[in-house]
Scaffold this motif. Structure first.
Motif, PDB file in Angstrom:
ATOM      1  N   HIS A 266       0.834  -1.191   0.000  1.00  0.00           N
ATOM      2  CA  HIS A 266       0.000   0.000   0.000  1.00  0.00           C
ATOM      3  C   HIS A 266       0.873   1.247   0.000  1.00  0.00           C
ATOM      4  CE1 HIS A 266       0.969  -0.354   4.298  1.00  0.00           C
ATOM      5  NE2 HIS A 266       0.672   0.939   4.402  1.00  0.00           N
ATOM      6  N   ALA A 267       0.268   2.353  -0.405  1.00  0.00           N
ATOM      7  CA  ALA A 267       0.920   3.658  -0.408  1.00  0.00           C
ATOM      8  C   ALA A 267       0.224   4.560   0.597  1.00  0.00           C
ATOM      9  CB  ALA A 267       0.865   4.288  -1.801  1.00  0.00           C
ATOM     10  N   VAL A 268       1.007   5.492   1.166  1.00  0.00           N
ATOM     11  CA  VAL A 268       0.488   6.460   2.124  1.00  0.00           C
ATOM     12  C   VAL A 268       0.584   7.840   1.492  1.00  0.00           C
ATOM     13  CG1 VAL A 268       0.802   7.509   4.387  1.00  0.00           C
ATOM     14  CG2 VAL A 268       1.137   5.040   4.098  1.00  0.00           C
ATOM     15  N   LEU A 269      -0.540   8.545   1.399  1.00  0.00           N
ATOM     16  CA  LEU A 269      -0.588   9.869   0.773  1.00  0.00           C
ATOM     17  C   LEU A 269      -1.038  10.903   1.799  1.00  0.00           C
ATOM     18  CD1 LEU A 269      -2.241   9.051  -2.687  1.00  0.00           C
ATOM     19  CD2 LEU A 269       0.187   9.251  -2.132  1.00  0.00           C
ATOM     20  N   THR A 270      -0.091  11.662   2.303  1.00  0.00           N
ATOM     21  CA  THR A 270      -0.386  12.759   3.219  1.00  0.00           C
ATOM     22  C   THR A 270       0.518  13.936   2.879  1.00  0.00           C
ATOM     23  OG1 THR A 270       1.236  12.055   4.882  1.00  0.00           O
ATOM     24  CG2 THR A 270      -1.001  11.178   5.095  1.00  0.00           C
ATOM     25  N   ALA A 271       0.087  15.133   3.251  1.00  0.00           N
ATOM     26  CA  ALA A 271       0.901  16.320   2.996  1.00  0.00           C
ATOM     27  C   ALA A 271       2.159  16.336   3.846  1.00  0.00           C
ATOM     28  CB  ALA A 271       0.071  17.576   3.260  1.00  0.00           C
ATOM     29  N   ASP A 272       2.118  15.664   5.008  1.00  0.00           N
ATOM     30  CA  ASP A 272       3.281  15.660   5.899  1.00  0.00           C
ATOM     31  C   ASP A 272       4.463  14.901   5.319  1.00  0.00           C
ATOM     32  OD1 ASP A 272       1.723  17.047   7.672  1.00  0.00           O
ATOM     33  OD2 ASP A 272       1.144  15.284   8.832  1.00  0.00           O
ATOM     34  N   ALA A 273       4.226  14.077   4.309  1.00  0.00           N
ATOM     35  CA  ALA A 273       5.308  13.271   3.747  1.00  0.00           C
ATOM     36  C   ALA A 273       6.315  14.101   2.972  1.00  0.00           C
ATOM     37  CB  ALA A 273       4.732  12.185   2.844  1.00  0.00           C
ATOM     38  N   GLY A 274       5.985  15.316   2.574  1.00  0.00           N
ATOM     39  CA  GLY A 274       6.876  16.127   1.756  1.00  0.00           C
ATOM     40  C   GLY A 274       6.593  15.927   0.281  1.00  0.00           C
ATOM     41  N   PRO A 275       6.923  16.912  -0.554  1.00  0.00           N
ATOM     42  CA  PRO A 275       6.530  16.851  -1.969  1.00  0.00           C
ATOM     43  C   PRO A 275       7.144  15.692  -2.731  1.00  0.00           C
ATOM     44  CG  PRO A 275       8.003  18.714  -1.547  1.00  0.00           C
ATOM     45  CD  PRO A 275       7.604  18.172  -0.219  1.00  0.00           C
ATOM     46  N   GLU A 276       8.427  15.363  -2.486  1.00  0.00           N
ATOM     47  CA  GLU A 276       9.054  14.296  -3.263  1.00  0.00           C
ATOM     48  C   GLU A 276       8.483  12.929  -2.912  1.00  0.00           C
ATOM     49  OE1 GLU A 276      13.429  12.221  -4.063  1.00  0.00           O
ATOM     50  OE2 GLU A 276      13.302  14.188  -3.091  1.00  0.00           O
ATOM     51  N   LYS A 277       8.402  12.618  -1.634  1.00  0.00           N
ATOM     52  CA  LYS A 277       7.891  11.308  -1.235  1.00  0.00           C
ATOM     53  C   LYS A 277       6.427  11.154  -1.616  1.00  0.00           C
ATOM     54  CE  LYS A 277       7.347   8.201   2.702  1.00  0.00           C
ATOM     55  NZ  LYS A 277       7.534   8.018   4.166  1.00  0.00           N
ATOM     56  N   ARG A 278       5.651  12.214  -1.411  1.00  0.00           N
ATOM     57  CA  ARG A 278       4.235  12.122  -1.736  1.00  0.00           C
ATOM     58  C   ARG A 278       4.037  11.882  -3.228  1.00  0.00           C
ATOM     59  NH1 ARG A 278      -0.155  17.023  -1.691  1.00  0.00           N
ATOM     60  NH2 ARG A 278      -1.960  15.791  -2.287  1.00  0.00           N
ATOM     61  N   TYR A 279       4.794  12.596  -4.068  1.00  0.00           N
ATOM     62  CA  TYR A 279       4.651  12.417  -5.515  1.00  0.00           C
ATOM     63  C   TYR A 279       5.145  11.035  -5.948  1.00  0.00           C
ATOM     64  CZ  TYR A 279       4.658  13.659 -10.483  1.00  0.00           C
ATOM     65  OH  TYR A 279       4.402  13.695 -11.826  1.00  0.00           O
ATOM     66  N   ARG A 280       6.202  10.547  -5.303  1.00  0.00           N
ATOM     67  CA  ARG A 280       6.693   9.209  -5.630  1.00  0.00           C
ATOM     68  C   ARG A 280       5.648   8.144  -5.297  1.00  0.00           C
ATOM     69  NH1 ARG A 280      11.011   9.459  -2.932  1.00  0.00           N
ATOM     70  NH2 ARG A 280      10.403   8.265  -1.087  1.00  0.00           N
ATOM     71  N   GLU A 281       5.009   8.288  -4.143  1.00  0.00           N
ATOM     72  CA  GLU A 281       3.954   7.341  -3.769  1.00  0.00           C
ATOM     73  C   GLU A 281       2.770   7.445  -4.731  1.00  0.00           C
ATOM     74  OE1 GLU A 281       3.741   5.474  -0.111  1.00  0.00           O
ATOM     75  OE2 GLU A 281       5.559   5.241  -1.279  1.00  0.00           O
ATOM     76  N   TRP A 282       2.406   8.678  -5.082  1.00  0.00           N
ATOM     77  CA  TRP A 282       1.289   8.886  -6.001  1.00  0.00           C
ATOM     78  C   TRP A 282       1.593   8.265  -7.365  1.00  0.00           C
ATOM     79  CZ3 TRP A 282       0.114  11.324 -10.608  1.00  0.00           C
ATOM     80  CH2 TRP A 282      -1.236  11.614 -10.842  1.00  0.00           C
ATOM     81  N   LEU A 283       2.820   8.412  -7.848  1.00  0.00           N
ATOM     82  CA  LEU A 283       3.193   7.816  -9.136  1.00  0.00           C
ATOM     83  C   LEU A 283       3.145   6.295  -9.080  1.00  0.00           C
ATOM     84  CD1 LEU A 283       6.183   9.982 -10.414  1.00  0.00           C
ATOM     85  CD2 LEU A 283       3.888   9.839 -11.386  1.00  0.00           C
ATOM     86  N   ALA A 284       3.543   5.720  -7.947  1.00  0.00           N
ATOM     87  CA  ALA A 284       3.469   4.262  -7.820  1.00  0.00           C
ATOM     88  C   ALA A 284       2.026   3.787  -7.951  1.00  0.00           C
ATOM     89  CB  ALA A 284       4.060   3.822  -6.485  1.00  0.00           C
ATOM     90  N   VAL A 285       1.099   4.564  -7.421  1.00  0.00           N
ATOM     91  CA  VAL A 285      -0.316   4.225  -7.556  1.00  0.00           C
ATOM     92  C   VAL A 285      -0.768   4.423  -9.003  1.00  0.00           C
ATOM     93  CG1 VAL A 285      -2.648   4.806  -6.786  1.00  0.00           C
ATOM     94  CG2 VAL A 285      -0.755   4.838  -5.156  1.00  0.00           C
ATOM     95  N   ARG A 286      -0.383   5.539  -9.594  1.00  0.00           N
ATOM     96  CA  ARG A 286      -0.793   5.839 -10.978  1.00  0.00           C
ATOM     97  C   ARG A 286      -0.251   4.807 -11.960  1.00  0.00           C
ATOM     98  NH1 ARG A 286      -2.408   6.111 -15.171  1.00  0.00           N
ATOM     99  NH2 ARG A 286      -2.592   7.818 -16.679  1.00  0.00           N
ATOM    100  N   ARG A 287       0.963   4.315 -11.728  1.00  0.00           N
ATOM    101  CA  ARG A 287       1.571   3.344 -12.620  1.00  0.00           C
ATOM    102  C   ARG A 287       1.093   1.921 -12.376  1.00  0.00           C
ATOM    103  NH1 ARG A 287       7.667   5.813 -11.630  1.00  0.00           N
ATOM    104  NH2 ARG A 287       7.466   7.634 -13.017  1.00  0.00           N
ATOM    105  N   GLY A 288       0.323   1.712 -11.321  1.00  0.00           N
ATOM    106  CA  GLY A 288      -0.205   0.387 -11.037  1.00  0.00           C
ATOM    107  C   GLY A 288       0.700  -0.482 -10.208  1.00  0.00           C
ATOM    108  N   SER A 289       1.791   0.073  -9.667  1.00  0.00           N
ATOM    109  CA  SER A 289       2.698  -0.723  -8.837  1.00  0.00           C
ATOM    110  C   SER A 289       2.078  -1.035  -7.480  1.00  0.00           C
ATOM    111  CB  SER A 289       4.021   0.029  -8.638  1.00  0.00           C
ATOM    112  OG  SER A 289       4.657   0.264  -9.871  1.00  0.00           O
TER     113      SER A 289
END
Length: 718
Positions: A266-289
């Protein structure tokens, strides 16, 4: 320039009629007639599909449509649907050079689709740049964003700003992990405590799309139960999305998912994660990983592949309402997703909102509740203390606690920590008459009088000091604090229990957990830390202030906050006791004593149906200076069934105070009107308000450029 062309989305059988109407409207808007092929001039263009349809990042309603641009040959490979682009837009856009339109400032946008020809007859400007070849806007997310924009009378660009996080180049360059195979279906675990609980998990694991409103039992098991629902969905080969109110709740669900499924699921999406980590997690979801997501409010738009379940915890929490335009609520967005993706839906919480009760009453969702025996086993003992029951001893008077509340605290401290919930933080923020409790008002502007840190009374609106106040209703000269905040309460309790440590948890410093040793934990609602082994007792102070707020949701909100605190207390069998300082005859107090939030919500729903209040009806709030508001209401073509309530003056914002979206600037007098329509006409109301606002903006703001704020489903209408 093209006409508006929203991406289509599928409807779901059994979905609420208004949700289906929005989705079908999105499909209708996708059908744009094509013009005859044109002759292209100038520089080399892409040989195949040379027209790009672009959504520019301009969140103004009269520009809420797509614009066509030419695709240069050098950008052909990267200019694919879903990528971020930059285009020239605005002043100078109409300049033509070498057969192509140029000029205007560069602005960000999304490439929506590629076409063979444009339905715009003039020359097209070319795409200036493909920001990144990474596709971030798929057709499902675009269709959802269009549905949300239509429902809330907002612009598609504003919704996409909420849905797609800012780009981070370093995160984009990192590869996402390979997806893991589906896990095995989980055992029911603590879901077996609920009627239909185990059947709900079985339906998810089998690939079905059950819809349920879940009234969770008190205690810490709720996060594990959500994790099991996610695991059952993953076992069917589908994805799952969980939205919770805050980072502390995210951490608990995150830990439960890791314990049940292991890392990488699973991925965790929160603003506290910081822009790089949050975007990396979001991309993993978008790419289907990754197929499962847990996060706070912004995660409601997470682009989960093959979505099988959307889940929301505690939908009555204010954090689920987005403060930025068009201010959607996570519950309504997830309802749209459930209809669009034909997936399962789970709305859970210790309490029950009127909206949740309506989903069950309409037959759209099934209830998941425990038997009364299970409730009595898990819930603490709740005792009521009338505010008129003044303490009979000096220690109780010093802590402003009635005798019974003081005794509950003293007994609880023998066995563990005691939670003390106060409605508001700070020192004596508002004052009222000590005899009749009428709020103390300024004689000059009728603003609320405040007394901070023992200083002189001062108006919260105009700032004038008041040295000779007396109550205009009963003549009394004595004042009392309407609500005594957390710091003042902690000091008073510290004097009453000098040998006991006192901890505070509130907006400035929120505790996540506290040890199981005896201590007084003073907290504002929503900031209650979890105690190891549970609290031995809880005191819910100033209940009359929470129930007596002039707001439609006052009773519902008070019960939700009380139950959230009481759910952290040990069961009655382990000695757990809750004392609520409020009149025992009040309906929310009785619901707390019986631990029956569902019954309370059903009764509230019935009363609102009789009065025509939300959620039975749909409502919009329009706020503006008086002349601008009157002009706007004259121009809008409301549905024939619409009823306008008001306008009424809004409280004046004091200088130096933070201004909420839609609130008047400091010192200015605004008015607000409420527009109400019957069930099934919410889409027509939103469309009418959006059209009027768009026309007004196209004219340059209407009456002298004064702002007009429109909000669909305002959270407070009191």
């Amino acid at each position: 320039m093209s006409s508006e062309n929203g991406s289509g989305s599928g409807g779901g059988e059994g979905a609420p009629p208004e949700q289906l109407a929005l989705i079908r409207d999105s499909v209708r808007k996708a059908k744009v007639p094509r013009a005859k092929p044109r002759t292209w001039r100038g520089a080399a263009l892409a040989p195949h599909l040379p027209v790009a349809r672009v959504l520019v990042d301009k969140g103004v309603l009269h520009l809420d449509r797509y614009f066509d641009y030419a695709v240069p040959a050098e950008l052909d490979a990267d200019a694919q649907p879903g990528v971020r682009v930059r285009v020239r837009f605005g002043a100078g856009r109409h300049r033509v050079r070498d057969g192509r339109r140029e000029g205007g400032g560069l602005i960000d946008g999304f490439l929506v689709e590629r076409l063979a020809e444009s339905d715009y007859s003039g020359p097209l400007a070319a795409l200036a740049q493909v920001v990144s070849p990474e596709p971030v806007l798929g057709p499902e997310l675009l269709g959802l964003a269009r549905s949300v924009a239509d429902r809330y009378a907002g612009s598609l660009a504003d919704v996409l700003q909420l849905a797609v996080p800012p780009r981070n180049a370093r995160a984009e360059q990192q590869p996402s992990p390979a997806p893991l195979p589906p896990p095995q279906p989980p055992a029911p675990g603590s879901w077996a405590r609920y009627e239909r609980g185990a059947a709900f998990l079985e339906a998810l694991a089998s690939g079905a799309a059950p819809r349920a409103v879940w009234n969770a039992l008190p205690g810490p098991q709720w996060s594990e139960e959500i994790a099991r629902a996610v695991a059952a969905t993953l076992a069917s080969g589908r994805g799952a999305l969980v939205v919770v109110p805050d980072g502390r709740a995210v951490s608990r669900v995150d830990a439960a998912l890791t314990a049940l499924l292991g890392d990488g699921r699973h991925a965790v999406l929160t603003a506290d994660a910081g822009p790089e980590k949050r975007y990396r997690e979001w991309l993993a979801v978008r790419r289907g990983s990754v197929r499962a997501v847990v996060g706070t409010r912004a995660a409601m738009f997470a682009p989960v592949r093959d979505l099988g379940l959307v889940a929301l915890w505690d939908d009555g929490d204010d954090s689920h309402s987005e403060p930025h335009a068009p201010q959607p609520h996570a519950r309504e967005v997830l309802l749209l997703r459930a209809a669009q993706d034909r997936c399962g839906f789970l709305l859970g919480g210790w309490s029950c909102t009127v909206e949740a009760a309506q989903l069950v009453e309409s037959g759209w969702a099934r209830p998941i509740v425990a038997t009364r025996e299970e409730v009595r086993t898990a819930a603490p003992l709740v005792r009521t203390v009338g505010d008129s029951d003044l303490a009979r001893d000096e220690a109780a008077r010093a802590a402003r606690l009635p005798t019974l509340a003081w005794q509950v605290a003293r007994e609880g401290l023998r066995h563990g920590p005691v939670l003390v919930q106060v409605p508001r933080r700070g020192y004596v923020p508002r004052m009222a008459c000590a005899q009749c409790r009428e709020p103390a008002r300024c004689r000059h502007c009728s603003g609320p009088l405040e007394g901070r840190d023992g200083g002189a009374l001062r108006c919260g609106w105009c700032g004038r000091e008041e040295s000779a106040w007396h109550c205009p209703d009963c003549g009394s000269f004595r004042l009392r604090a309407q609500v005594v905040g957390a710091r003042r309460t902690a000091e008073e309790l510290g004097r009453a229990f000098p040998a006991v440590p006192v901890r505070t948890s509130g907006r400035e410093h929120v505790l996540d957990t506290v040890p199981g040793a005896p201590a007084l934990v003073v907290s504002t609602p929503g900031a209650e830390p979890v105690a190891e082994g549970g609290y031995a007792a809880a005191l819910l102070l100033d209940g009359w202030a929470m129930v007596g707020r002039p707001d439609l949701r006052a009773g519902e909100d008070a019960l939700r906050r009380w139950i959230a605190a009481a759910a952290l207390v040990r069961p009655q069998s382990a000695g757990g006791t809750v004392a609520v300082v409020a009149e025992a005859t009040a309906r929310p107090v009785q619901a707390l004593v019986r631990w029956d939030p569902v019954g309370h919500a059903v009764r509230e729903l019935g009363e609102r149906a009789e009065l025509g209040f939300p959620p039975v009806s749909r409502m919009a709030a329009v706020s503006a200076p008086p002349e601008a508001l009157a002009e706007f209401l004259r121009s809008v073509e409301l549905p024939p069934e619409a009823e306008v309530l008001g306008p009424v003056p809004l409280p004046v914002t004091a200088p130096g105070r933070p201004r909420r979206t839609g609130a008047p600037p400091p010192g200015e007098q605004w008015e607000r009107a409420l527009v109400r329509v019957p069930p099934g006409r919410g889409a027509a109301l939103a469309a009418a308000l959006k059209a009027a606002q768009a026309a007004r903006m196209a004219r340059g703001g209407g009456n002298g450029g004064e702002p007009v704020w429109v909000r669909i489903d305002p959270p407070d209408i009191g």
